[in-house]
Design a protein around this motif. Structure first.
Motif, short mmCIF file in Angstrom:
data_model
loop_
_atom_site.label_atom_id
_atom_site.label_comp_id
_atom_site.label_asym_id
_atom_site.label_seq_id
_atom_site.Cartn_x
_atom_site.Cartn_y
_atom_site.Cartn_z
N GLU A 120 0.84 -1.19 0.00
CA GLU A 120 0.00 0.00 0.00
C GLU A 120 0.88 1.24 0.00
OE1 GLU A 120 -3.61 0.11 2.54
OE2 GLU A 120 -2.85 -1.79 3.32
N GLY A 121 0.38 2.32 -0.62
CA GLY A 121 1.11 3.59 -0.57
C GLY A 121 1.15 4.12 0.85
N ILE A 141 3.86 5.06 5.47
CA ILE A 141 4.08 5.00 4.03
C ILE A 141 5.05 3.88 3.69
CG2 ILE A 141 6.01 6.64 4.05
CD1 ILE A 141 4.88 7.83 1.44
N VAL A 151 0.48 -1.62 -6.32
CA VAL A 151 0.40 -0.67 -5.21
C VAL A 151 -1.04 -0.22 -5.06
CG1 VAL A 151 1.15 1.56 -4.32
CG2 VAL A 151 2.78 0.10 -5.54
N ASP A 152 -1.56 -0.35 -3.83
CA ASP A 152 -2.87 0.21 -3.49
C ASP A 152 -2.64 1.62 -2.95
OD1 ASP A 152 -5.38 0.87 -2.67
OD2 ASP A 152 -5.65 -0.81 -1.29
N ASP A 153 -2.96 2.62 -3.77
CA ASP A 153 -2.67 4.02 -3.44
C ASP A 153 -3.93 4.78 -3.02
OD1 ASP A 153 -0.31 5.39 -3.18
OD2 ASP A 153 -0.48 6.46 -5.08
N ALA A 186 -3.27 7.69 -0.60
CA ALA A 186 -2.23 8.63 -1.03
C ALA A 186 -2.65 9.46 -2.23
CB ALA A 186 -0.94 7.87 -1.35
N PHE A 187 -3.58 8.95 -3.05
CA PHE A 187 -4.00 9.72 -4.23
C PHE A 187 -4.81 10.93 -3.77
CE2 PHE A 187 -6.87 10.73 -7.74
CZ PHE A 187 -5.96 10.86 -8.77
N GLY A 218 -0.08 10.95 -5.80
CA GLY A 218 0.12 9.76 -4.99
C GLY A 218 1.55 9.51 -4.56
N THR A 219 1.77 8.26 -4.14
CA THR A 219 3.04 7.87 -3.54
C THR A 219 4.20 8.01 -4.53
OG1 THR A 219 1.82 6.29 -2.18
CG2 THR A 219 4.20 6.06 -2.26
N THR A 221 -1.33 0.12 -10.46
CA THR A 221 -1.68 0.97 -9.34
C THR A 221 -3.19 1.07 -9.26
OG1 THR A 221 0.34 2.29 -9.64
CG2 THR A 221 -1.40 3.24 -8.27
N ALA A 269 -6.54 2.66 -6.83
CA ALA A 269 -6.87 3.70 -5.85
C ALA A 269 -8.38 3.79 -5.71
CB ALA A 269 -6.28 5.05 -6.27
#
Length: 619
Positions: free
Chosen positions: A332-333, A341, A360-362, A365-366, A375-376, A390, A392
């Motif tokens: 995850e982000g 983070i 990546v699960d953002d 962060a998005f 995001g990240t 990615t 989100a």
């Protein structure tokens, strides 16, 4: 019942075939006997069907019709009592093996068909039994009423045993949401909203509501179908194009549910023979996606790059691995359960070195991290396309529902035919697409909104850390809009199973074997569960005390099946619209609420249980 009716049809069909007068080679010597038996074949068949009728009740009408048809049938052969004779007459083959082989060579299709029919009859006869049911026709109206009055339904949820602690969580029903405050039922005053993940205050924005109303006038409410059928509108295509333009990627794909986004994207690519390297602190939706993919899951310690490299080396260096096996690192982000983070540059370096794909699960962060809120990846100065996949959520910074995934054209197009949440679910309502697009253009046009959100997160975190010691901040990333706090008399206790598990997992060579309860001694598990309920009650008391003082926060809750869930905590969400006065009020209110909960606690309930300090790893 359908199988038994099929057996009756099979008997009638086989008899009908035999009734057509087809001759059987090698059976000429039996012709006089067969001719003599034709006089009573109708009665025999009627008797057979009548007996089958008793067996397949309540299909009485069907059996009666078949019986009448059997009485009218002429030219049928006799069903004798000997098993070998029954076999011979139904299948239509002579008893001798050489004659049967000659018949099969002459008419192979007919022989196979009759053999299959005979097999169905025998299997149905011996392997099914009629169920004992109470027929309403055999009961009077008074008897039926008595049965109904005496019937007691089973509870949907089993009743808790006597003496079991049942937590009563604080519940608030929001009746109106404004920019940074909410109105809840039973209260006349506004509460600062620190329980919603609407970080950029989109849901209460008047312009967002105007856009949603205008879209409702055009599209109405639902899309009435999946995206691949007739659930795609120009609003969906416009949102996907806007997301791709802001992120700078080739293409994006939207889902109608945030949880289903990552739970569909992972199994769309990772299959049974593949391997997923999973961070030990990912949320339940990511775990669900790995479970649905049926791939091999190798967990590594949270944000421990040395442990990740060790796990990747062990799997990628195996000589037994098939050439078609693929490897994925899933993180995850900003971790929803921890508020910290991920070290994305180090993860990408390991992925490039061992040729491993990254997911990546953002979601958190998005719209939060990065100069433009992308995001990240942007936070670390990395091209977003360096991450293979990615995903989100649009339920956070975009103030809508659903989620999206971006990457290369191949990544997106593959999900349009393999993403379960995209293919089989109704598409996102068009007015919510318009709402998400308006929110997207809002924070991309004014980058100060994202920077203000990050400043608020840093300020509130520093204020909470200055409390008098009853409150402990456990989030490690200072710009995270999600701050987890725990009560000091919980996290400092030696009987707190969650902390003991975290410590044991950090020291264990096999962290995957450690679960939330199961590695504790069997006798101490009920005590630990009871103590978890007492701690949850303390957290609920803090939430209620904070609401009485004008701040709405939430307590984290995890499924029992979530083996990676940390200890429950109070979760504070920060938004961009909060002022410095609001942040100071939140810090003061949380300190007062924690002190009130500490004074109201039951010291006896927090006493150490017997044998609870002897936790050990389950082998």
């Amino acid at each position: 019942m359908a199988l038994r009716i099929a057996a009756v049809l099979a008997v009638a069909a086989s008899v009908a075939v035999l009734a057509n007068g087809q001759s059987v080679p090698g059976a000429a010597t039996k012709a006089p006997a067969a001719s003599a038996a034709k006089s009573n074949n109708g009665d025999l068949l009627a008797g057979l069907l009548a007996s089958l009728g008793d067996w397949v009740k309540p299909a009485d009408d069907f059996v009666q019709t078949a019986t009448e048809y059997g009485k009218l049938m002429s030219g049928t052969m006799t069903f004798l009592t000997s098993p070998s004779s029954v076999y011979s007459e139904i299948v239509g083959m002579p008893r001798r093996a050489e004659d049967a082989w000659a018949f099969a060579q002459r008419k192979p299709l007919e022989a196979a068909t009759r053999a299959i029919i005979f097999g169905i009859i025998i299997a149905t006869w011996f392997f099914t039994k009629p169920k004992d049911v109470i027929r309403a026709s055999g009961l009077t109206a008074a008897q039926q009423e008595d049965l109904i009055e005496d019937w007691e339904p089973e509870p949907l949820v089993p009743r808790a045993p006597r003496g079991t602690y049942v937590a009563r969580p604080a519940t608030f029903v929001v009746r109106e949401q404004r920019v940074k405050t909410v109105l809840v039922e039973g209260r006349d005053t506004e509460l600062l909203n620190c329980a919603s993940a609407d970080f950029l205050n989109v849901a209460g924005d008047p312009e967002t509501k105007r856009v949603a109303k205008a879209a409702l006038d055009v599209y109405t409410v639902g899309s009435c179908g999946p995206r691949g059928f007739y659930g795609t509108t120009d609003a969906h295509l416009s949102l996907e194009a806007a997301l791709a333009d802001v992120i700078g990627c080739e293409e994006t794909i939207t889902y109608s549910d945030a949880t289903a986004t990552v739970a569909s994207a992972i199994p769309a690519f990772a299959k049974r023979q593949d391997v997923v390297f999973l961070d030990d602190a990912v949320n339940h939706a990511v775990q669900t996606g790995c479970t649905l993919s049926r791939c091999k899951v190798v967990r590594f310690r949270h944000n421990d790059m040395a442990d990740l490299e060790r796990a990747v080396k062990g799997e990628c260096g195996s000589k037994r691995a098939p050439p078609s096996r693929r490897y994925f690192i899933v993180v995850e982000g900003i971790y929803a359960n921890r508020g910290d983070i991920c070290p994305l540059p180090e993860i990408l370096a390991i992925a490039r070195r061992f040729r491993v794909r990254t997911i990546v699960d953002d979601s958190l962060a998005f719209g939060v991290l990065g100069k433009r809120g992308r995001g990240t990846a942007e936070h670390f100065g990395i091209n977003p396309l360096d991450v293979d996949i990615t995903v989100a959520s649009m339920a956070t910074s975009l103030g809508s529902v659903g989620g999206f995934c971006y990457g290369s054209d191949e990544v997106v197009d593959h999900q349009r035919i393999s993403g379960a949440g995209y293919v089989f679910s109704a598409s996102l309502p068009p007015f919510l697409c318009a709402t998400a697009e308006a929110a997207l253009r809002r924070f991309t046009a004014d980058a100060t909104v994202c920077s203000q959100l990050r400043d608020n997160a840093r300020t509130l975190r520093s204020l909470l850390e200055l409390s008098r010691g009853r409150l402990k901040v456990v989030s490690s990333f200072e710009e995270s809009p999600v701050i987890h706090v725990r009560l000091s008399w919980h996290s400092d206790r030696s009987v707190n199973d969650a902390h003991r598990i975290e410590e044991a997992r950090a020291e264990s060579e096999d962290p995957e074997s450690l679960t939330r309860w199961k590695y504790a001694p069997r006798r101490s598990r009920p005590a630990l569960r009871r103590f978890q309920g007492v701690e949850d009650d303390d957290l609920d008391r803090v939430v209620a005390e904070a609401a009485d003082r004008g701040v709405l926060v939430a307590r984290s809750r995890y499924l029992v099946s979530d083996k990676l869930a940390p200890a429950n905590s109070i979760r504070i969400h920060v938004s961009a619209a909060l002022t410095n006065e609001d942040l100071q009020k939140i810090a003061v209110v949380m300190e007062e609420a924690v002190e009130a909960a500490f004074e109201a606690r039951d010291p006896a309930a927090h006493a150490a249980p017997a044998r609870a300090d002897t936790l050990r790893k389950r082998r």
